[in-house]
Design a protein around this motif. Structure first.
Motif, PDB file in Angstrom:
ATOM      1  N   THR A 163       0.823  -1.201   0.000  1.00 41.48           N
ATOM      2  CA  THR A 163       0.000   0.000   0.000  1.00 41.48           C
ATOM      3  C   THR A 163       0.866   1.262   0.000  1.00 41.48           C
ATOM      4  OG1 THR A 163      -1.782  -1.122   1.169  1.00 41.48           O
ATOM      5  CG2 THR A 163      -1.734   1.280   1.313  1.00 41.48           C
ATOM      6  N   MET A 164       0.424   2.263  -0.726  1.00 39.16           N
ATOM      7  CA  MET A 164       1.009   3.605  -0.657  1.00 39.16           C
ATOM      8  C   MET A 164      -0.112   4.593  -0.381  1.00 39.16           C
ATOM      9  SD  MET A 164       3.889   3.678  -3.672  1.00 39.16           S
ATOM     10  CE  MET A 164       4.720   5.116  -2.946  1.00 39.16           C
ATOM     11  N   GLY A 165       0.265   5.747   0.143  1.00 38.39           N
ATOM     12  CA  GLY A 165      -0.787   6.717   0.416  1.00 38.39           C
ATOM     13  C   GLY A 165      -0.280   7.965   1.091  1.00 38.39           C
ATOM     14  N   TRP A 166      -1.233   8.660   1.708  1.00 39.38           N
ATOM     15  CA  TRP A 166      -0.941   9.956   2.310  1.00 39.38           C
ATOM     16  C   TRP A 166      -1.629  10.076   3.667  1.00 39.38           C
ATOM     17  CZ3 TRP A 166       2.356  13.187  -0.279  1.00 39.38           C
ATOM     18  CH2 TRP A 166       2.596  12.875  -1.625  1.00 39.38           C
ATOM     19  N   TYR A 167      -0.873  10.618   4.600  1.00 41.91           N
ATOM     20  CA  TYR A 167      -1.400  11.066   5.880  1.00 41.91           C
ATOM     21  C   TYR A 167      -1.154  12.570   5.975  1.00 41.91           C
ATOM     22  CZ  TYR A 167      -2.204   6.463   8.007  1.00 41.91           C
ATOM     23  OH  TYR A 167      -2.705   5.219   8.308  1.00 41.91           O
ATOM     24  N   ARG A 168      -1.815  13.203   6.903  1.00 43.01           N
ATOM     25  CA  ARG A 168      -1.548  14.622   7.147  1.00 43.01           C
ATOM     26  C   ARG A 168      -1.638  14.931   8.629  1.00 43.01           C
ATOM     27  NH1 ARG A 168      -7.025  17.392   4.482  1.00 43.01           N
ATOM     28  NH2 ARG A 168      -8.496  16.695   6.099  1.00 43.01           N
ATOM     29  N   GLN A 169      -0.942  16.000   9.007  1.00 48.10           N
ATOM     30  CA  GLN A 169      -0.994  16.453  10.388  1.00 48.10           C
ATOM     31  C   GLN A 169      -1.090  17.967  10.408  1.00 48.10           C
ATOM     32  OE1 GLN A 169       2.228  15.192  12.967  1.00 48.10           O
ATOM     33  NE2 GLN A 169       0.914  15.447  14.764  1.00 48.10           N
ATOM     34  N   ALA A 170      -2.189  18.439  10.966  1.00 45.60           N
ATOM     35  CA  ALA A 170      -2.403  19.875  11.120  1.00 45.60           C
ATOM     36  C   ALA A 170      -1.843  20.320  12.468  1.00 45.60           C
ATOM     37  CB  ALA A 170      -3.886  20.181  11.032  1.00 45.60           C
ATOM     38  N   PRO A 171      -1.530  21.599  12.605  1.00 44.12           N
ATOM     39  CA  PRO A 171      -0.977  22.099  13.873  1.00 44.12           C
ATOM     40  C   PRO A 171      -1.893  21.781  15.046  1.00 44.12           C
ATOM     41  CG  PRO A 171      -0.780  23.749  12.155  1.00 44.12           C
ATOM     42  CD  PRO A 171      -1.603  22.652  11.578  1.00 44.12           C
ATOM     43  N   GLY A 172      -1.331  21.194  16.087  1.00 41.91           N
ATOM     44  CA  GLY A 172      -2.100  20.883  17.280  1.00 41.91           C
ATOM     45  C   GLY A 172      -3.010  19.682  17.171  1.00 41.91           C
ATOM     46  N   LYS A 173      -2.936  18.973  16.073  1.00 39.95           N
ATOM     47  CA  LYS A 173      -3.807  17.807  15.875  1.00 39.95           C
ATOM     48  C   LYS A 173      -2.978  16.561  15.621  1.00 39.95           C
ATOM     49  CE  LYS A 173      -7.775  20.358  14.016  1.00 39.95           C
ATOM     50  NZ  LYS A 173      -8.768  20.427  12.897  1.00 39.95           N
ATOM     51  N   VAL A 186       3.212   7.672  -6.279  1.00 38.29           N
ATOM     52  CA  VAL A 186       1.817   7.859  -5.906  1.00 38.29           C
ATOM     53  C   VAL A 186       1.511   9.351  -5.953  1.00 38.29           C
ATOM     54  CG1 VAL A 186       2.313   7.967  -3.421  1.00 38.29           C
ATOM     55  CG2 VAL A 186       0.036   7.290  -4.208  1.00 38.29           C
ATOM     56  N   TYR A 187       0.298   9.665  -6.373  1.00 34.04           N
ATOM     57  CA  TYR A 187      -0.124  11.046  -6.535  1.00 34.04           C
ATOM     58  C   TYR A 187      -1.362  11.314  -5.680  1.00 34.04           C
ATOM     59  CZ  TYR A 187       2.680  10.382 -10.750  1.00 34.04           C
ATOM     60  OH  TYR A 187       3.691  10.071 -11.633  1.00 34.04           O
ATOM     61  N   LEU A 188      -1.521  12.585  -5.302  1.00 35.85           N
ATOM     62  CA  LEU A 188      -2.742  13.004  -4.626  1.00 35.85           C
ATOM     63  C   LEU A 188      -3.202  14.298  -5.285  1.00 35.85           C
ATOM     64  CD1 LEU A 188      -4.695  12.296  -2.287  1.00 35.85           C
ATOM     65  CD2 LEU A 188      -3.433  13.963  -0.906  1.00 35.85           C
ATOM     66  N   GLN A 189      -4.265  14.204  -6.059  1.00 33.92           N
ATOM     67  CA  GLN A 189      -4.862  15.381  -6.675  1.00 33.92           C
ATOM     68  C   GLN A 189      -5.867  15.953  -5.697  1.00 33.92           C
ATOM     69  OE1 GLN A 189      -4.232  16.926  -9.703  1.00 33.92           O
ATOM     70  NE2 GLN A 189      -5.621  18.496  -8.908  1.00 33.92           N
ATOM     71  N   MET A 190      -5.651  17.190  -5.295  1.00 37.31           N
ATOM     72  CA  MET A 190      -6.501  17.825  -4.296  1.00 37.31           C
ATOM     73  C   MET A 190      -7.233  18.998  -4.935  1.00 37.31           C
ATOM     74  SD  MET A 190      -3.930  17.725  -1.016  1.00 37.31           S
ATOM     75  CE  MET A 190      -2.763  18.890  -1.735  1.00 37.31           C
ATOM     76  N   ASN A 191      -8.548  18.896  -5.012  1.00 41.46           N
ATOM     77  CA  ASN A 191      -9.386  19.947  -5.583  1.00 41.46           C
ATOM     78  C   ASN A 191     -10.279  20.553  -4.506  1.00 41.46           C
ATOM     79  OD1 ASN A 191      -8.328  19.296  -8.151  1.00 41.46           O
ATOM     80  ND2 ASN A 191      -9.962  17.797  -8.504  1.00 41.46           N
ATOM     81  N   SER A 192     -10.828  21.702  -4.811  1.00 41.45           N
ATOM     82  CA  SER A 192     -11.745  22.381  -3.887  1.00 41.45           C
ATOM     83  C   SER A 192     -11.154  22.452  -2.481  1.00 41.45           C
ATOM     84  CB  SER A 192     -13.096  21.649  -3.855  1.00 41.45           C
ATOM     85  OG  SER A 192     -13.663  21.591  -5.140  1.00 41.45           O
ATOM     86  N   LEU A 193      -9.911  22.888  -2.417  1.00 43.37           N
ATOM     87  CA  LEU A 193      -9.216  22.909  -1.128  1.00 43.37           C
ATOM     88  C   LEU A 193      -9.867  23.890  -0.166  1.00 43.37           C
ATOM     89  CD1 LEU A 193      -5.608  22.566  -2.487  1.00 43.37           C
ATOM     90  CD2 LEU A 193      -6.599  21.112  -0.716  1.00 43.37           C
ATOM     91  N   GLU A 194      -9.856  23.495   1.096  1.00 43.52           N
ATOM     92  CA  GLU A 194     -10.445  24.286   2.170  1.00 43.52           C
ATOM     93  C   GLU A 194      -9.354  24.616   3.193  1.00 43.52           C
ATOM     94  OE1 GLU A 194     -13.285  21.515   3.638  1.00 43.52           O
ATOM     95  OE2 GLU A 194     -14.575  21.626   1.847  1.00 43.52           O
ATOM     96  N   SER A 195      -9.606  25.635   3.995  1.00 48.71           N
ATOM     97  CA  SER A 195      -8.608  26.028   5.000  1.00 48.71           C
ATOM     98  C   SER A 195      -8.323  24.864   5.954  1.00 48.71           C
ATOM     99  CB  SER A 195      -9.082  27.252   5.771  1.00 48.71           C
ATOM    100  OG  SER A 195     -10.340  27.004   6.374  1.00 48.71           O
ATOM    101  N   GLU A 196      -9.331  24.011   6.164  1.00 43.45           N
ATOM    102  CA  GLU A 196      -9.146  22.865   7.051  1.00 43.45           C
ATOM    103  C   GLU A 196      -8.193  21.817   6.481  1.00 43.45           C
ATOM    104  OE1 GLU A 196     -12.697  25.025   8.072  1.00 43.45           O
ATOM    105  OE2 GLU A 196     -12.085  24.114   6.166  1.00 43.45           O
ATOM    106  N   ASP A 197      -7.855  21.945   5.214  1.00 47.15           N
ATOM    107  CA  ASP A 197      -6.905  21.018   4.601  1.00 47.15           C
ATOM    108  C   ASP A 197      -5.453  21.430   4.863  1.00 47.15           C
ATOM    109  OD1 ASP A 197      -9.153  20.928   1.837  1.00 47.15           O
ATOM    110  OD2 ASP A 197      -8.897  19.369   3.365  1.00 47.15           O
ATOM    111  N   THR A 198      -5.251  22.579   5.466  1.00 49.27           N
ATOM    112  CA  THR A 198      -3.896  23.031   5.782  1.00 49.27           C
ATOM    113  C   THR A 198      -3.237  22.053   6.747  1.00 49.27           C
ATOM    114  OG1 THR A 198      -4.408  25.370   5.448  1.00 49.27           O
ATOM    115  CG2 THR A 198      -2.554  24.856   6.888  1.00 49.27           C
ATOM    116  N   ALA A 199      -2.072  21.542   6.345  1.00 52.71           N
ATOM    117  CA  ALA A 199      -1.379  20.537   7.143  1.00 52.71           C
ATOM    118  C   ALA A 199      -0.061  20.189   6.466  1.00 52.71           C
ATOM    119  CB  ALA A 199      -2.222  19.269   7.281  1.00 52.71           C
TER     120      ALA A 199
END
Length: 115
Positions: free
Chosen positions: A33-43, A78-91
């Protein structure tokens, strides 16, 4: 050992798009498996999307219908196409690659969405 190098992060306005890439090298034959994780500040870190060698995908509910994960097995990328980005996606977005024995992590790439 597997090495992962990410690219494609940056600053984008809300509603915009970004494409992340992650190239694997080393013991690539062992990767499942390949993929993506994210970590936002304080989370805590959270799964964003993963894809199997055969192309089966899994997404976090928060990104379904906005993000698309894909994989080029010939390029070990591996690629991650991110559309309609929101401020909550900041990480910081981290690429991962899993073998039968462990999970490898990339160094992370910052994605900042301005509102």
């Amino acid at each position: 050992q597997v090495q992962l190098v990410e690219s494609g992060g940056g600053l984008v306005q809300a509603g915009g798009s970004l494409r992340l890439s992650c190239a694997a090298s080393g013991s690539i034959f062992s990767i499942n498996t390949m993929g993506w994780y994210r970590q936002a500040p304080g989370k805590e870190s959270e799964l964003v999307a993963v894809i199997s060698t055969g192309g089966t995908t899994n997404y976090a509910d928060s990104v379904k219908d906005r993000f698309t994960i894909s994989r080029d097995n010939a390029k070990n990328t591996v690629y991650l196409q991110m559309n309609s980005l929101e401020s909550e996606d900041t990480a910081v977005y981290y690429c991962i690659a899993e073998t039968n024995w462990r999970r490898y992590w990339g160094q992370g790439t910052q994605v900042t969405v301005s509102s």
